[in-house]
Design an enzyme around this catalytic site. Structure first.
Site, mmCIF file in Angstrom:
data_model
loop_
_atom_site.group_PDB
_atom_site.id
_atom_site.type_symbol
_atom_site.label_atom_id
_atom_site.label_comp_id
_atom_site.label_asym_id
_atom_site.label_seq_id
_atom_site.Cartn_x
_atom_site.Cartn_y
_atom_site.Cartn_z
ATOM 1 N N ASP A 157 -5.199 -76.885 24.164
ATOM 2 C CA ASP A 157 -4.110 -77.860 23.918
ATOM 3 C C ASP A 157 -4.433 -79.314 24.255
ATOM 4 O O ASP A 157 -3.567 -80.045 24.770
ATOM 5 C CB ASP A 157 -2.851 -77.435 24.690
ATOM 6 C CG ASP A 157 -2.330 -76.061 24.290
ATOM 7 O OD1 ASP A 157 -2.948 -75.422 23.418
ATOM 8 O OD2 ASP A 157 -1.314 -75.629 24.850
ATOM 9 N N LYS A 167 -0.739 -71.812 18.699
ATOM 10 C CA LYS A 167 -0.072 -70.754 19.470
ATOM 11 C C LYS A 167 1.374 -71.157 19.748
ATOM 12 O O LYS A 167 1.645 -72.291 20.124
ATOM 13 C CB LYS A 167 -0.837 -70.472 20.770
ATOM 14 C CG LYS A 167 -0.967 -71.666 21.699
ATOM 15 C CD LYS A 167 -1.770 -71.275 22.931
ATOM 16 C CE LYS A 167 -1.914 -72.394 23.920
ATOM 17 N NZ LYS A 167 -0.666 -73.012 24.394
ATOM 18 N N CYS A 226 -0.443 -73.888 30.300
ATOM 19 C CA CYS A 226 -1.111 -73.160 29.215
ATOM 20 C C CYS A 226 -2.496 -72.648 29.576
ATOM 21 O O CYS A 226 -2.918 -71.602 29.081
ATOM 22 C CB CYS A 226 -1.140 -74.034 27.964
ATOM 23 S SG CYS A 226 0.518 -74.223 27.255
HETATM 24 C C1 C5J Z 1 0.617 -76.927 27.941
HETATM 25 C C2 C5J Z 1 2.890 -77.387 28.484
HETATM 26 N N1 C5J Z 1 -0.270 -77.063 26.984
HETATM 27 N N2 C5J Z 1 2.614 -77.846 29.703
HETATM 28 N N3 C5J Z 1 1.918 -77.100 27.606
HETATM 29 O O1 C5J Z 1 0.289 -76.691 29.083
HETATM 30 O O2 C5J Z 1 4.034 -77.243 28.128
#
Ligand code: C5J
Length: 223
Positions: free
Chosen positions: A27, A132, A165
């Site tokens: 991400d 995802k 994540c």
């Molecule tokens: C991720 C989030 N990528 N913190 N998303 O960690 O909502």
């Protein structure tokens, strides 16, 4: 095709064969990392996340040089939100919900500018890129099949955020039998204490979820 070791990994030496290992970049999207995106507009200090881009890039370059498998994930939903449970959408700030118009397009919607990976870490042709709908990378995705059909047994995790994540994906992977390591300087959180806590809880009790090491320690093993 050889077995390598990171002798100084936490909590003890980590061994892996690059031919059966994937580098996973979670991400690293503009909306989480860049000033002016969704993360920043929620009041988070995104410069902390932006600061790891050079380390992630250096690790990616080293991994690409040995021809290793790379998997990039994005937290991104279908434009019609059919893969976004109301329980997820209705959480958080009411004016900034998933699918709403954000500073970089619709928030966390596939194909919108903010959902793209930052240009410095753009996937190369042939690398795996998976959207995802959850925090973890296995829920609602073909990730497990993609990794298994490539003979992947070991995973090196980088990306953001450490405790959300990245941690969820590493725990899901550990339960599926993958031998996981989190790259300490290749991951970051908006909350410094959460990163520290996550690294310690993942590696506690004899690597209960997995190992950790720095990019330099892994690069050393790759030489
Ligand atoms: C991720 C989030 N990528 N913190 N998303 O960690 O909502």
């Amino acid at each position: 095709n050889k077995q390598l070791t990171v002798p100084t990994a936490q909590p003890f030496a980590y061994s892996f064969n690059p031919a059966h290992t994937a580098l996973v970049v979670i991400d690293m999207q503009r909306d989480f990392v860049e000033p002016g995106g969704f993360g920043a507009s929620l009041g988070n200090d995104v410069t902390r996340l932006q600061a790891i881009i050079p380390a992630v890039r250096a690790m990616l370059d080293a991994w690409r040089a040995v021809g290793g498998t790379v998997l990039h994930t994005r937290e991104a939903h279908a434009p019609d939100l059919s893969d976004c449970p109301p329980a997820k959408r209705l959480r958080g700030k009411p004016s900034m919900r998933i699918g709403d118009a954000g500073p970089m397009g619709r928030i966390l919607i596939a194909g919108e500018p903010g959902a793209e990976i930052v240009p410095e870490l753009a996937p190369l042709p042939g690398e795996l890129v998976v959207d995802k709908p959850g925090k973890g990378m296995f829920y609602g995705t073909p990730v497990d099949a993609l990794l298994r059909e490539r003979g992947i047994t070991h995973l090196l995790f980088m990306g953001v955020t450490t405790e959300v994540c990245v941690q969820t994906s590493m725990r899901e992977a550990n339960d599926r039998g993958y031998e996981c390591l989190i790259v300490e300087d290749g991951t970051e959180s908006y909350f410094p204490s959460y990163k520290v806590a996550t690294l310690s809880m993942l590696t506690a009790q004899g690597a209960i979820v997995g190992w950790s090491a720095t990019t330099a320690e892994i690069q050393q093993a790759l030489q």
